[in-house]
Every structure is written in structure tokens, then in C-alpha cells.
Design a protein around this motif. Structure first.
Motif, PDB file in Angstrom:
ATOM      1  N   ASN A   1       1.009  -0.842  -0.145  1.00 40.14           N
ATOM      2  CA  ASN A   1      -0.035  -0.132   0.189  1.00 40.14           C
ATOM      3  C   ASN A   1       0.717   1.246   0.109  1.00 40.14           C
ATOM      4  O   ASN A   1       0.447   2.578  -0.337  1.00 40.14           O
ATOM      5  CB  ASN A   1      -0.806   0.013   1.304  1.00 40.14           C
ATOM      6  CG  ASN A   1      -2.121  -1.081   0.747  1.00 40.14           C
ATOM      7  OD1 ASN A   1      -2.911  -1.320  -0.317  1.00 40.14           O
ATOM      8  ND2 ASN A   1      -2.906  -1.559   1.971  1.00 40.14           N
ATOM      9  N   SER A   2       2.058   0.895   0.221  1.00 41.55           N
ATOM     10  CA  SER A   2       2.684   2.333   0.425  1.00 41.55           C
ATOM     11  C   SER A   2       3.887   1.878  -0.685  1.00 41.55           C
ATOM     12  O   SER A   2       3.716   1.197  -0.828  1.00 41.55           O
ATOM     13  CB  SER A   2       3.708   2.703   1.577  1.00 41.55           C
ATOM     14  OG  SER A   2       4.547   1.441   1.992  1.00 41.55           O
ATOM     15  N   PRO A   3       3.813   3.383  -1.166  1.00 42.88           N
ATOM     16  CA  PRO A   3       5.161   3.341  -2.038  1.00 42.88           C
ATOM     17  C   PRO A   3       6.584   3.107  -1.962  1.00 42.88           C
ATOM     18  O   PRO A   3       6.858   2.786  -0.888  1.00 42.88           O
ATOM     19  CB  PRO A   3       4.953   5.006  -2.391  1.00 42.88           C
ATOM     20  CG  PRO A   3       4.392   6.053  -1.925  1.00 42.88           C
ATOM     21  CD  PRO A   3       3.792   5.054  -0.287  1.00 42.88           C
ATOM     22  N   LEU A   4       6.946   2.212  -3.345  1.00 44.48           N
ATOM     23  CA  LEU A   4       8.188   1.583  -2.832  1.00 44.48           C
ATOM     24  C   LEU A   4       9.868   3.132  -2.773  1.00 44.48           C
ATOM     25  O   LEU A   4       9.382   4.757  -3.581  1.00 44.48           O
ATOM     26  CB  LEU A   4       8.127   1.383  -4.811  1.00 44.48           C
ATOM     27  CG  LEU A   4       9.990   0.663  -4.726  1.00 44.48           C
ATOM     28  CD1 LEU A   4       9.852  -0.535  -3.400  1.00 44.48           C
ATOM     29  CD2 LEU A   4       9.847   0.082  -5.796  1.00 44.48           C
ATOM     30  N   LYS A   5      10.636   3.057  -1.883  1.00 40.50           N
ATOM     31  CA  LYS A   5      10.944   4.414  -2.302  1.00 40.50           C
ATOM     32  C   LYS A   5      12.516   4.026  -1.299  1.00 40.50           C
ATOM     33  O   LYS A   5      12.691   2.788  -1.087  1.00 40.50           O
ATOM     34  CB  LYS A   5      10.498   4.805  -0.925  1.00 40.50           C
ATOM     35  CG  LYS A   5      10.235   4.481   0.517  1.00 40.50           C
ATOM     36  CD  LYS A   5       9.432   6.174   1.519  1.00 40.50           C
ATOM     37  CE  LYS A   5       9.394   5.075   2.779  1.00 40.50           C
ATOM     38  NZ  LYS A   5       8.945   6.057   3.394  1.00 40.50           N
ATOM     39  N   GLY A   6      14.121   5.136  -0.987  1.00 35.51           N
ATOM     40  CA  GLY A   6      15.130   4.396  -0.513  1.00 35.51           C
ATOM     41  C   GLY A   6      16.144   4.386  -1.925  1.00 35.51           C
ATOM     42  O   GLY A   6      15.217   4.519  -3.293  1.00 35.51           O
ATOM     43  N   VAL A   7      16.668   3.636  -1.077  1.00 32.37           N
ATOM     44  CA  VAL A   7      17.831   3.356  -1.564  1.00 32.37           C
ATOM     45  C   VAL A   7      18.083   1.914  -2.039  1.00 32.37           C
ATOM     46  O   VAL A   7      17.829   0.354  -1.124  1.00 32.37           O
ATOM     47  CB  VAL A   7      19.382   3.203  -1.185  1.00 32.37           C
ATOM     48  CG1 VAL A   7      20.337   3.316  -1.971  1.00 32.37           C
ATOM     49  CG2 VAL A   7      19.582   5.025  -1.516  1.00 32.37           C
ATOM     50  N   ILE A   8      17.752   1.831  -3.916  1.00 37.52           N
ATOM     51  CA  ILE A   8      17.819   0.103  -3.940  1.00 37.52           C
ATOM     52  C   ILE A   8      19.224  -0.069  -5.560  1.00 37.52           C
ATOM     53  O   ILE A   8      18.242  -0.067  -6.321  1.00 37.52           O
ATOM     54  CB  ILE A   8      16.319   0.170  -4.476  1.00 37.52           C
ATOM     55  CG1 ILE A   8      15.069   0.154  -3.740  1.00 37.52           C
ATOM     56  CG2 ILE A   8      15.593  -1.532  -5.288  1.00 37.52           C
ATOM     57  CD1 ILE A   8      14.102   0.735  -4.586  1.00 37.52           C
ATOM     58  N   PRO A   9      19.904  -0.857  -4.703  1.00 38.82           N
ATOM     59  CA  PRO A   9      20.671  -1.686  -5.986  1.00 38.82           C
ATOM     60  C   PRO A   9      20.298  -2.288  -6.732  1.00 38.82           C
ATOM     61  O   PRO A   9      20.014  -3.363  -6.362  1.00 38.82           O
ATOM     62  CB  PRO A   9      22.234  -1.922  -5.073  1.00 38.82           C
ATOM     63  CG  PRO A   9      21.731  -1.734  -3.414  1.00 38.82           C
ATOM     64  CD  PRO A   9      19.802  -1.561  -3.187  1.00 38.82           C
ATOM     65  N   PRO A  10      21.177  -1.615  -8.292  1.00 33.79           N
ATOM     66  CA  PRO A  10      20.612  -3.045  -8.648  1.00 33.79           C
ATOM     67  C   PRO A  10      21.455  -4.060  -8.994  1.00 33.79           C
ATOM     68  O   PRO A  10      22.705  -4.110  -9.102  1.00 33.79           O
ATOM     69  CB  PRO A  10      20.951  -1.988 -10.581  1.00 33.79           C
ATOM     70  CG  PRO A  10      21.038  -1.547  -9.755  1.00 33.79           C
ATOM     71  CD  PRO A  10      21.479  -0.588  -8.337  1.00 33.79           C
ATOM     72  N   MET A  11      21.403  -5.511  -7.841  1.00 30.62           N
ATOM     73  CA  MET A  11      22.389  -6.217  -7.328  1.00 30.62           C
ATOM     74  C   MET A  11      22.878  -7.052  -9.046  1.00 30.62           C
ATOM     75  O   MET A  11      22.438  -7.271 -10.025  1.00 30.62           O
ATOM     76  CB  MET A  11      21.873  -6.974  -6.314  1.00 30.62           C
ATOM     77  CG  MET A  11      23.255  -7.930  -5.950  1.00 30.62           C
ATOM     78  SD  MET A  11      22.188  -8.828  -4.726  1.00 30.62           S
ATOM     79  CE  MET A  11      21.248 -10.249  -6.000  1.00 30.62           C
ATOM     80  N   VAL A  12      24.337  -6.744  -8.660  1.00 27.70           N
ATOM     81  CA  VAL A  12      25.078  -7.478  -9.428  1.00 27.70           C
ATOM     82  C   VAL A  12      24.828  -9.165  -9.411  1.00 27.70           C
ATOM     83  O   VAL A  12      24.418  -9.546  -8.256  1.00 27.70           O
ATOM     84  CB  VAL A  12      26.419  -7.210  -9.464  1.00 27.70           C
ATOM     85  CG1 VAL A  12      27.337  -5.672 -10.021  1.00 27.70           C
ATOM     86  CG2 VAL A  12      27.536  -8.652  -8.680  1.00 27.70           C
ATOM     87  N   THR A  13      25.114 -10.643 -10.707  1.00 29.59           N
ATOM     88  CA  THR A  13      24.597 -11.535 -10.233  1.00 29.59           C
ATOM     89  C   THR A  13      26.070 -12.139  -9.741  1.00 29.59           C
ATOM     90  O   THR A  13      26.939 -12.166 -10.801  1.00 29.59           O
ATOM     91  CB  THR A  13      24.647 -11.933 -11.463  1.00 29.59           C
ATOM     92  OG1 THR A  13      22.789 -11.016 -11.353  1.00 29.59           O
ATOM     93  CG2 THR A  13      23.423 -13.139 -11.673  1.00 29.59           C
ATOM     94  N   PRO A  14      26.790 -12.697  -8.387  1.00 31.52           N
ATOM     95  CA  PRO A  14      27.975 -13.237  -8.822  1.00 31.52           C
ATOM     96  C   PRO A  14      27.386 -14.348  -9.699  1.00 31.52           C
ATOM     97  O   PRO A  14      27.032 -15.911  -9.399  1.00 31.52           O
ATOM     98  CB  PRO A  14      28.345 -13.440  -6.762  1.00 31.52           C
ATOM     99  CG  PRO A  14      27.231 -12.865  -6.571  1.00 31.52           C
ATOM    100  CD  PRO A  14      25.839 -12.614  -7.602  1.00 31.52           C
ATOM    101  N   LEU A  15      28.899 -14.930 -10.570  1.00 29.28           N
ATOM    102  CA  LEU A  15      29.177 -15.842 -10.892  1.00 29.28           C
ATOM    103  C   LEU A  15      30.144 -17.064 -11.063  1.00 29.28           C
ATOM    104  O   LEU A  15      31.298 -16.425 -10.466  1.00 29.28           O
ATOM    105  CB  LEU A  15      28.751 -15.407 -12.406  1.00 29.28           C
ATOM    106  CG  LEU A  15      27.785 -14.739 -12.830  1.00 29.28           C
ATOM    107  CD1 LEU A  15      27.340 -14.688 -14.441  1.00 29.28           C
ATOM    108  CD2 LEU A  15      26.209 -16.034 -13.006  1.00 29.28           C
TER     109      LEU A  15
END
Length: 308
Positions: free
Chosen positions: A2-16
Motif C-alpha cells: 500500500n505504501s510507495p516503493l522508496k529509498g536506495v535500491i541497488p541493482p544487484m550484480v549477479t555473482p557467477l
């Protein structure tokens, strides 16, 4: 949600691993690093995560393991963009069953499409998706820069947020103005240097690749921005600019920031920098320079690379 998405959201790298399978130990290290840095969410299978290049088995395992490790501590956003209609729907339902919170959807790549075709695509697709949707504007990878009409149409269909990686600050301000009376719609900046401007003018957060390296720097900048602490904003923004100039510009390829971020995490001893071809990690000569620059920016753990 119900509340807006907010803040710092890293686009995480994929460890391979070297065989291009998921490095679960590296994934645990990376998620721990991000959570300890205070991030507000984690976005997997995005551009920095090399999502479109990964095999579907690896994508599924990444979703499952990420949701397991994060365990509800922060929202998990999963990129489901694909050129295949049925695969988008399949991956959306898989993400929902694994425990993800949001789906991230950009225009399907390969075929150029019009704004009206994108609206028609969303009209058919959104009802098939089981989780809240973040629409993703990244024209450098999809050939389509979503306009205001398309985003408004998507909102009427129920999308919860926009992730803007267009680089078009003027268009972004127009969108923020159009949605300023909608308290349940989030506008998330995809460009790190736009972060403070967006947050101080009605935006809600940032998907910052550099937060893979320095999560707490971006969290502090987020807090200063929403509090309109201009002195702190100026100081922290300068650090972000240093990150851009000293780390991302180490290489002149079109994917310089993606390679630099993953190699930085390798230098820091968090996960390997194995990438999916055609992308390649930095050679050792550049990684030594990278280690020196990270040290100068405040990274003390340099995984055996000497500051010389």
C-alpha cells in the motif's frame, strides 16, 4: 503493497562462477554487504545484474536464493523483461512463488515498437502478472523512450512505480509533475547523479549501481536529500561524482560502469567478477588501478591488492 516503493535500491550484480553458474557464497556475501549498508530494497536481474545474458536456470536460482537470503528484510524486485511473451509471464509467476515483492518490466527488446504498441502490450500483459509492477524506461537498451501518455496508461492498468533510466531529466520532471497528486505511485531515479534532484522534487528513490560498492553512501545521500540538508547533499554528491569519474571511467566501453562495479566487488573480496560473454571483467592491470582508486575513496578491504 500500500505504501510507495522508496529509498536506495541497488541493482544487484549477479555473482557467477567460472562455469557461469550462480556463486551462492558470493551472493550471500553481497546481500549481507548491501543489507548492512542500510539499503531499502534489492533489484535483481536488471542491467547491472546482466539479467538478459543469464541462462534461465541461473535466473531462477538467483531469484530463489536471493529471496531466501533476504528473507523479507527488504522488498525484492525481479526483472522479468524478455523478448518472449510467454517467458515474461512464466518468470513473473516463478518470482511470485519464490517470495519476490515486485516485478520490473521494460519494453521487450529486439523489435522496435511504438508507444501505442507498448500500451497495447501492457493492456494484455498486466492482467497476467501476479505481483505489483514497476515499469522500466531504459531506451538505450530497448529502443523505446516511454512517454508520459504511455506511463499514464500503465498507471491506469495498475503499475505501482516508474524506474527511469532514460537520462532525460526534463521528461522526468514532467512525469513527476503529472503524478504529484498520486501518493501511491513511486518515481525511482536510475541515474545516480539525478538522485538528489529527483528526491527533492517529488521522487521517491534511486536504483543506483554504485550502491553495490558503497551502499551506505547512497543511503546517507537519500536521507540528506529527503530532509533537504543541502550542505550534506553537496558533500555526499561530490563523493558520488568521484565514484563516477574515478571508478566508472576507468574503461571507455559502453558497459564501463557495469564492468567497474563487478570488478570493484571482486577487489573488495565480496564476490568474483566473472561476467557473461560478450562482457568481460577487467584485466589484472586495471584491477590494480581500481584497487588504488577504491582505497582513495575509502575502501580499506582490497582483497590483497596493494595500494601502490
Amino acid at each position: 503493497m500500500n505504501s510507495p516503493l522508496k529509498g536506495v535500491i541497488p541493482p544487484m550484480v549477479t555473482p557467477l562462477l567460472q562455469n557461469l553458474q550462480l556463486d551462492v557464497n558470493g551472493l550471500e556475501n553481497l546481500i549481507s554487504h548491501l543489507l548492512q549498508g542500510g539499503v531499502h530494497g534489492i533489484f535483481i536481474l536488471g542491467t547491472n545484474g546482466e539479467g538478459p545474458s543469464l541462462g534461465y536456470e541461473v535466473r531462477r536460482r538467483l531469484i530463489v536464493e536471493s529471496c531466501r537470503i533476504i528473507d523479507g528484510q527488504v522488498p525484492v524486485m525481479v526483472g522479468i523483461t524478455d523478448s518472449s511473451w510467454s517467458t515474461v509471464i512464466e518468470m513473473a509467476h516463478f518470482a511470485e512463488q519464490a517470495g519476490a515483492d515486485y516485478l520490473v518490466l521494460a519494453p521487450p527488446y529486439y523489435f522496435p515498437i511504438t508507444q501505442d504498441e507498448m500500451i497495447g502490450y501492457l493492456e494484455k500483459l498486466i492482467p497476467e502478472l501476479p505481483l505489483p509492477v514497476v515499469i522500466y524506461d531504459i531506451p538505450g537498451c530497448t529502443k523505446l523512450h516511454l512517454n508520459l501518455k504511455t506511463i499514464q496508461s500503465a498507471r491506469k492498468l495498475g503499475i505501482q512505480a516508474l524506474k527511469d533510466s532514460s537520462g532525460d531529466l526534463g521528461a522526468l520532471y514532467t512525469i513527476m509533475d503529472a503524478f504529484k497528486e498520486d501518493p501511491e505511485f513511486s518515481i525511482i531515479a536510475g541515474a545516480e547523479l539525478f538522485m538528489s534532484d529527483v528526491l527533492m522534487n517529488g521522487g521517491h528513490g534511486v536504483v543506483a549501481g554504485g550502491a553495490n560498492i558503497f551502499p551506505n553512501l547512497f543511503v546517507q545521500l537519500y536521507e540528506a536529500s529527503i530532509n533537504k540538508d543541502l550542505e550534506t547533499v553537496a558533500r555526499l554528491r561530490h563523493k558520488v561524482l568521484q565514484l563516477q569519474n574515478s571508478i566508472y571511467m576507468l574503461d571507455d566501453s559502453p558497459t564501463n560502469s557495469i564492468r567497474a562495479i563487478k570488478s570493484s566487488l571482486s577487489v573488495m573480496g565480496i564476490c568474483s567478477d566473472q561476467m557473461v560473454p560478450p562482457l568481460e571483467s577487467f584485466p589484472e592491470t586495471k584491477k590494480k588501478i581500481l584497487a588504488q582508486r577504491l582505497f582513495q575513496l575509502g575502501i580499506k578491504e582490497n582483497a590483497g591488492y596493494e595500494n601502490q
